[in-house]
Write an enzyme that holds these catalytic residues in place. Structure first.
Site, PDB file in Angstrom:
ATOM      1  N   ASP A 213       0.940  -1.588  -0.165  1.00  0.00           N
ATOM      2  CA  ASP A 213       0.354   0.139  -0.155  1.00  0.00           C
ATOM      3  C   ASP A 213       0.407   1.574  -0.310  1.00  0.00           C
ATOM      4  OD1 ASP A 213      -2.608  -1.156  -0.069  1.00  0.00           O
ATOM      5  OD2 ASP A 213      -3.624  -0.093   1.875  1.00  0.00           O
TER       6      ASP A 213
ATOM      7  N   HIS B 257     -10.098   8.946  -1.577  1.00  0.00           N
ATOM      8  CA  HIS B 257     -10.605   7.021  -1.247  1.00  0.00           C
ATOM      9  C   HIS B 257     -11.484   7.584   0.073  1.00  0.00           C
ATOM     10  CE1 HIS B 257      -9.862   2.745  -1.115  1.00  0.00           C
ATOM     11  NE2 HIS B 257      -9.978   3.425   0.102  1.00  0.00           N
ATOM     12  N   LEU B 258     -12.216   7.269  -0.081  1.00  0.00           N
ATOM     13  CA  LEU B 258     -13.162   7.511   0.890  1.00  0.00           C
ATOM     14  C   LEU B 258     -14.299   6.596   1.223  1.00  0.00           C
ATOM     15  CD1 LEU B 258     -14.869  11.828  -0.025  1.00  0.00           C
ATOM     16  CD2 LEU B 258     -12.887  10.381   1.077  1.00  0.00           C
ATOM     17  N   GLY B 259     -13.951   6.014   2.207  1.00  0.00           N
ATOM     18  CA  GLY B 259     -14.859   4.292   2.666  1.00  0.00           C
ATOM     19  C   GLY B 259     -14.920   4.730   4.127  1.00  0.00           C
TER      20      GLY B 259
ATOM     21  N   GLY C  89     -12.325   3.220   6.033  1.00  0.00           N
ATOM     22  CA  GLY C  89     -11.165   4.024   5.576  1.00  0.00           C
ATOM     23  C   GLY C  89     -10.490   5.164   4.880  1.00  0.00           C
TER      24      GLY C  89
ATOM     25  N   GLY D  51     -15.868   3.245  -0.731  1.00  0.00           N
ATOM     26  CA  GLY D  51     -17.383   3.407  -1.188  1.00  0.00           C
ATOM     27  C   GLY D  51     -18.400   3.779  -1.046  1.00  0.00           C
ATOM     28  N   ILE D  52     -17.140   5.560  -0.097  1.00  0.00           N
ATOM     29  CA  ILE D  52     -18.322   6.640   0.186  1.00  0.00           C
ATOM     30  C   ILE D  52     -18.285   7.330  -0.843  1.00  0.00           C
ATOM     31  CG2 ILE D  52     -18.686   8.449   1.630  1.00  0.00           C
ATOM     32  CD1 ILE D  52     -17.635   7.083   3.651  1.00  0.00           C
TER      33      ILE D  52
END
Length: 319
Positions: free
Chosen positions: A91, A151-153, A155, A274-275
């Site tokens: 990552d 990157h909205l999830g 995490g 996801g978000i």
């Protein structure tokens, strides 16, 4: 499943099942890829796993105690089962192009070097893929793109990309820093750590657990699922509304910073995870009022775009 070995055994049973299996035996698997959260300063790209690589992943466990031990256990169990090459994908590798001005913390440099304290960044496998997809949609080479990727999830993080290379990101030494997350606090005054130990009588381990597993959206409103939090906010739940507003405000804070970092020359602002992919409400709130900065959302397109049909959600006037 009681342990990883049992899980691998069950997985192989299904994979080789005469009725529904996909392979005849384990020798039909030619390579196994492993996502590893933290590569510290050892790795800037994917590598074939040997004992030296395993030792380096072990060394990085102190920087990612919630993730690397499980990653390493998975690698060792998989190697015992699949007699083929194994590859580690980190990552942190995507962010290895950050310059010192971005990854260096303002603490004594000798101390930072001794203990490998610096910004590493995470979600790199996601960013790498999303950058390639963005380039394809824009009809450009990834190496020519300036982008801010959100990157909205559960995490959450955000990365600033210049000419296809990451030059800054919100997560730091660990995945705790940066945006508000499902259960992680994100940016926090470090003084709060000692304050909680002193005033609440918590140990350092307890404070670490609180900030990683009991904070963020969960700490603000008792829920870590953005979809149900938004529903509660719409029903008048004050803490749910506050949680949404804090989440969005933190994203906008970083977005503004990275717009300045790129001197306003941005080819794309990208929402993923996801978000980011599924919440048109959050995307609209993040982009609200940014038309003077060249960011104009097409309301109808934004409402239609989801994980299954991603694409452009801006108006023709965005630049």
């Amino acid at each position: 499943m009681p342990d990883h070995a049992s899980a691998f055994s069950e997985m192989i049973r299904h994979l080789t099942s005469a009725k529904s299996g996909l392979i005849r035996d384990v020798h039909d698997i030619h390579v196994v890829g492993h996502r590893v959260v933290h590569g510290a300063d050892h790795f800037s790209q994917s590598v074939l796993i040997d004992q030296k690589v395993e030792d380096a992943i072990q060394d990085a466990c102190k920087l990612a105690p919630l993730h690397n031990p499980a990653n390493l256990l998975g690698i060792r169990e998989a190697k015992a089962v699949f007699p083929c090459p194994h590859v580690a994908v980190f990552d942190t590798a995507f962010h290895s192009t950050m310059p010192p001005v971005s990854y260096t913390y303002a603490i004594p440099l000798d101390l930072a070097e001794r203990h490998k304290i610096r910004r590493y960044g995470f979600h790199g496998t996601s960013y790498c893929y999303v950058l390639q997809q963005t380039a394809e949609k824009l009809g450009k080479r990834a190496a020519d793109i300036n982008a801010i990727i959100c990157h909205l999830g559960n995490g959450t993080s955000i990365a600033c990309v210049e000419k296809g290379k990451c030059i800054d990101t919100s997560m730091g030494l660990t995945p705790l820093e940066g945006l508000v997350m499902g259960t992680r606090c994100g940016d926090l005054d470090p003084g709060i750590f000692n304050h909680l130990m002193r005033e609440q009588g918590l140990t350092s381990v307890q404070v670490d657990a609180l900030l990683n597993k009991g904070s963020g959206l969960l700490g603000l409103c008792g829920d870590s699922n953005m979809e149900t939090i938004i529903a509660s906010a719409d029903q008048g739940e004050a803490n749910a509304k506050l949680a949404v507003d804090i989440f969005v405000n933190r994203v906008r804070k970083y977005l503004g910073s990275y717009l300045v970092r790129l001197n306003g020359h941005v080819d794309a602002i990208v929402f993923t995870a996801g978000i980011g992919q599924n919440s048109d409400r959050i995307r609209a709130m993040v982009c609200e009022g940014l038309t003077p900065l060249g960011v104009s959302l097409n309301v109808a397109k934004n409402a239609r775009r989801s994980m299954r049909n991603g694409g452009t959600i801006s108006t023709a006037h965005s630049h």
